[in-house]
Scaffold this motif. Structure first.
Motif, PDB file in Angstrom:
ATOM      1  N   ALA A   1      -5.059  30.483  72.241  1.00  0.00           N
ATOM      2  CA  ALA A   1      -3.646  30.739  71.940  1.00  0.00           C
ATOM      3  C   ALA A   1      -2.900  29.431  71.735  1.00  0.00           C
ATOM      4  O   ALA A   1      -2.082  29.303  70.809  1.00  0.00           O
ATOM      5  CB  ALA A   1      -3.010  31.551  73.072  1.00  0.00           C
ATOM      6  N   SER A   2      -3.184  28.424  72.560  1.00  0.00           N
ATOM      7  CA  SER A   2      -2.543  27.111  72.392  1.00  0.00           C
ATOM      8  C   SER A   2      -2.941  26.480  71.068  1.00  0.00           C
ATOM      9  O   SER A   2      -2.110  25.875  70.376  1.00  0.00           O
ATOM     10  CB  SER A   2      -2.939  26.179  73.538  1.00  0.00           C
ATOM     11  OG  SER A   2      -2.468  26.676  74.755  1.00  0.00           O
ATOM     12  N   LEU A   3      -4.211  26.605  70.715  1.00  0.00           N
ATOM     13  CA  LEU A   3      -4.680  26.057  69.447  1.00  0.00           C
ATOM     14  C   LEU A   3      -4.010  26.752  68.277  1.00  0.00           C
ATOM     15  O   LEU A   3      -3.594  26.101  67.308  1.00  0.00           O
ATOM     16  CB  LEU A   3      -6.204  26.172  69.356  1.00  0.00           C
ATOM     17  CG  LEU A   3      -6.868  25.539  68.146  1.00  0.00           C
ATOM     18  CD1 LEU A   3      -6.614  24.036  68.145  1.00  0.00           C
ATOM     19  CD2 LEU A   3      -8.345  25.830  68.148  1.00  0.00           C
ATOM     20  N   ALA A   4      -3.858  28.082  68.347  1.00  0.00           N
ATOM     21  CA  ALA A   4      -3.196  28.836  67.271  1.00  0.00           C
ATOM     22  C   ALA A   4      -1.729  28.418  67.136  1.00  0.00           C
ATOM     23  O   ALA A   4      -1.223  28.242  66.011  1.00  0.00           O
ATOM     24  CB  ALA A   4      -3.294  30.342  67.547  1.00  0.00           C
TER      25      ALA A   4
ATOM     26  N   VAL B   1      -1.649  24.958  65.458  1.00  0.00           N
ATOM     27  CA  VAL B   1      -1.919  25.035  64.014  1.00  0.00           C
ATOM     28  C   VAL B   1      -0.708  25.603  63.284  1.00  0.00           C
ATOM     29  O   VAL B   1      -0.297  25.081  62.239  1.00  0.00           O
ATOM     30  CB  VAL B   1      -3.192  25.866  63.755  1.00  0.00           C
ATOM     31  CG1 VAL B   1      -3.343  26.208  62.281  1.00  0.00           C
ATOM     32  CG2 VAL B   1      -4.415  25.122  64.257  1.00  0.00           C
ATOM     33  N   ALA B   2      -0.109  26.662  63.812  1.00  0.00           N
ATOM     34  CA  ALA B   2       1.060  27.264  63.173  1.00  0.00           C
ATOM     35  C   ALA B   2       2.222  26.275  63.136  1.00  0.00           C
ATOM     36  O   ALA B   2       2.945  26.177  62.134  1.00  0.00           O
ATOM     37  CB  ALA B   2       1.463  28.536  63.914  1.00  0.00           C
ATOM     38  N   THR B   3       2.403  25.498  64.200  1.00  0.00           N
ATOM     39  CA  THR B   3       3.474  24.495  64.243  1.00  0.00           C
ATOM     40  C   THR B   3       3.224  23.390  63.222  1.00  0.00           C
ATOM     41  O   THR B   3       4.143  22.946  62.522  1.00  0.00           O
ATOM     42  CB  THR B   3       3.592  23.894  65.656  1.00  0.00           C
ATOM     43  OG1 THR B   3       3.811  24.956  66.582  1.00  0.00           O
ATOM     44  CG2 THR B   3       4.709  22.895  65.741  1.00  0.00           C
ATOM     45  N   ALA B   4       1.960  22.963  63.115  1.00  0.00           N
ATOM     46  CA  ALA B   4       1.633  21.913  62.145  1.00  0.00           C
ATOM     47  C   ALA B   4       1.850  22.392  60.710  1.00  0.00           C
ATOM     48  O   ALA B   4       2.384  21.653  59.867  1.00  0.00           O
ATOM     49  CB  ALA B   4       0.185  21.459  62.343  1.00  0.00           C
TER      50      ALA B   4
ATOM     51  N   ALA C   1     -10.415  37.057  84.831  1.00  0.00           N
ATOM     52  CA  ALA C   1     -10.003  35.714  85.242  1.00  0.00           C
ATOM     53  C   ALA C   1     -10.860  34.651  84.565  1.00  0.00           C
ATOM     54  O   ALA C   1     -10.368  33.581  84.203  1.00  0.00           O
ATOM     55  CB  ALA C   1     -10.100  35.574  86.755  1.00  0.00           C
ATOM     56  N   ARG C   2     -12.158  34.941  84.380  1.00  0.00           N
ATOM     57  CA  ARG C   2     -13.023  33.972  83.697  1.00  0.00           C
ATOM     58  C   ARG C   2     -12.672  33.858  82.223  1.00  0.00           C
ATOM     59  O   ARG C   2     -12.820  32.799  81.620  1.00  0.00           O
ATOM     60  CB  ARG C   2     -14.491  34.380  83.850  1.00  0.00           C
ATOM     61  CG  ARG C   2     -15.022  34.181  85.237  1.00  0.00           C
ATOM     62  CD  ARG C   2     -16.530  34.291  85.306  1.00  0.00           C
ATOM     63  NE  ARG C   2     -17.112  35.372  84.542  1.00  0.00           N
ATOM     64  CZ  ARG C   2     -17.364  36.592  85.012  1.00  0.00           C
ATOM     65  NH1 ARG C   2     -17.058  36.887  86.248  1.00  0.00           N
ATOM     66  NH2 ARG C   2     -17.915  37.506  84.232  1.00  0.00           N
ATOM     67  N   ALA C   3     -12.189  34.940  81.612  1.00  0.00           N
ATOM     68  CA  ALA C   3     -11.843  34.918  80.190  1.00  0.00           C
ATOM     69  C   ALA C   3     -10.454  34.338  79.946  1.00  0.00           C
ATOM     70  O   ALA C   3     -10.134  33.985  78.807  1.00  0.00           O
ATOM     71  CB  ALA C   3     -11.913  36.330  79.632  1.00  0.00           C
ATOM     72  N   ALA C   4      -9.624  34.204  80.974  1.00  0.00           N
ATOM     73  CA  ALA C   4      -8.241  33.755  80.789  1.00  0.00           C
ATOM     74  C   ALA C   4      -8.163  32.330  80.256  1.00  0.00           C
ATOM     75  O   ALA C   4      -7.330  32.037  79.392  1.00  0.00           O
ATOM     76  CB  ALA C   4      -7.476  33.866  82.104  1.00  0.00           C
ATOM     77  N   LEU C   5      -9.017  31.435  80.711  1.00  0.00           N
ATOM     78  CA  LEU C   5      -8.950  30.048  80.253  1.00  0.00           C
ATOM     79  C   LEU C   5      -9.306  29.904  78.772  1.00  0.00           C
ATOM     80  O   LEU C   5      -8.543  29.277  78.023  1.00  0.00           O
ATOM     81  CB  LEU C   5      -9.843  29.154  81.118  1.00  0.00           C
ATOM     82  CG  LEU C   5      -9.819  27.669  80.765  1.00  0.00           C
ATOM     83  CD1 LEU C   5      -8.423  27.101  80.952  1.00  0.00           C
ATOM     84  CD2 LEU C   5     -10.824  26.909  81.599  1.00  0.00           C
ATOM     85  N   PRO C   6     -10.398  30.452  78.292  1.00  0.00           N
ATOM     86  CA  PRO C   6     -10.664  30.331  76.852  1.00  0.00           C
ATOM     87  C   PRO C   6      -9.601  31.015  75.993  1.00  0.00           C
ATOM     88  O   PRO C   6      -9.231  30.503  74.922  1.00  0.00           O
ATOM     89  CB  PRO C   6     -12.022  31.000  76.658  1.00  0.00           C
ATOM     90  CG  PRO C   6     -12.648  31.028  77.999  1.00  0.00           C
ATOM     91  CD  PRO C   6     -11.537  31.039  78.992  1.00  0.00           C
TER      92      PRO C   6
END
Length: 166
Positions: free
Chosen positions: A150-153, A156-159, A140-145
């Motif tokens: 994943a959102s950042l990836a 970047v892929a969309t850009a 659960a602590r690792a889920a946020l990072p």
């Protein structure tokens, strides 16, 4: 000259509506003042996983009585609001949404009133430092990072795709 429909409204519909509202108020007061039955208390305790003891039984009964009283008051206010809205518009109508809103506002008022009630001695917070490891497992602590990466990836892929003209 008064037409037939207005005569029926004056002689039948309005007295019937007044009688119905009076009956509803009488019923709400009777339900509100009736004693709390054991079955309702047991259902509440089972639903919330609460053990009823001699120490907490009076508090639970007071809570249920307060919420029932405010919900009945809200429901009655919803009936009056619905009738007050419909009478000037040439009709007698009780709107379910207004009834539900009154009941819900009554429940909220009960919860707000009970939130300020103090039971027992005041408790103080512990001054020991707190760490996320004491409250959350590693996954659960690792889920946020991980979600942030994943959102950042994806961004970047969309850009990159947009810059290539696809």
């Amino acid at each position: 000259m008064i037409c037939y429909i207005e005569q029926v409204l004056i002689t039948v519909v309005i007295p019937a509506a007044v009688a119905l509202v009076g009956l509803w108020i009488w019923l709400a007061v009777a339900v509100e003042r009736s004693p709390l039955d054991r079955r309702r208390l047991e259902t509440f305790a089972r639903r919330h996983g609460l053990g009823i003891t001699a120490a907490n039984g009076d508090r639970v009964i007071a809570y249920l009585a307060t919420t029932r009283r405010w919900r009945a008051t809200g429901l009655t206010a919803g009936i009056f609001a619905s009738l007050a809205w419909s009478l000037p518009h040439h009709g007698v109508r009780v709107d379910f949404l207004t009834l539900f809103a009154g009941w819900f506002v009554g429940a909220l008022v009960a919860e707000v009133r009970l939130a300020g009630v103090r039971f027992g001695a005041l408790r103080a917070a512990s001054l020991a430092p707190r760490a996320p490891a004491g409250y959350l497992p590693t996954g659960a602590r690792a889920a946020l990072p991980v979600a942030g990466l994943a959102s950042l990836a994806v961004a970047v892929a969309t850009a990159i795709t947009a810059l290539r003209g696809h």
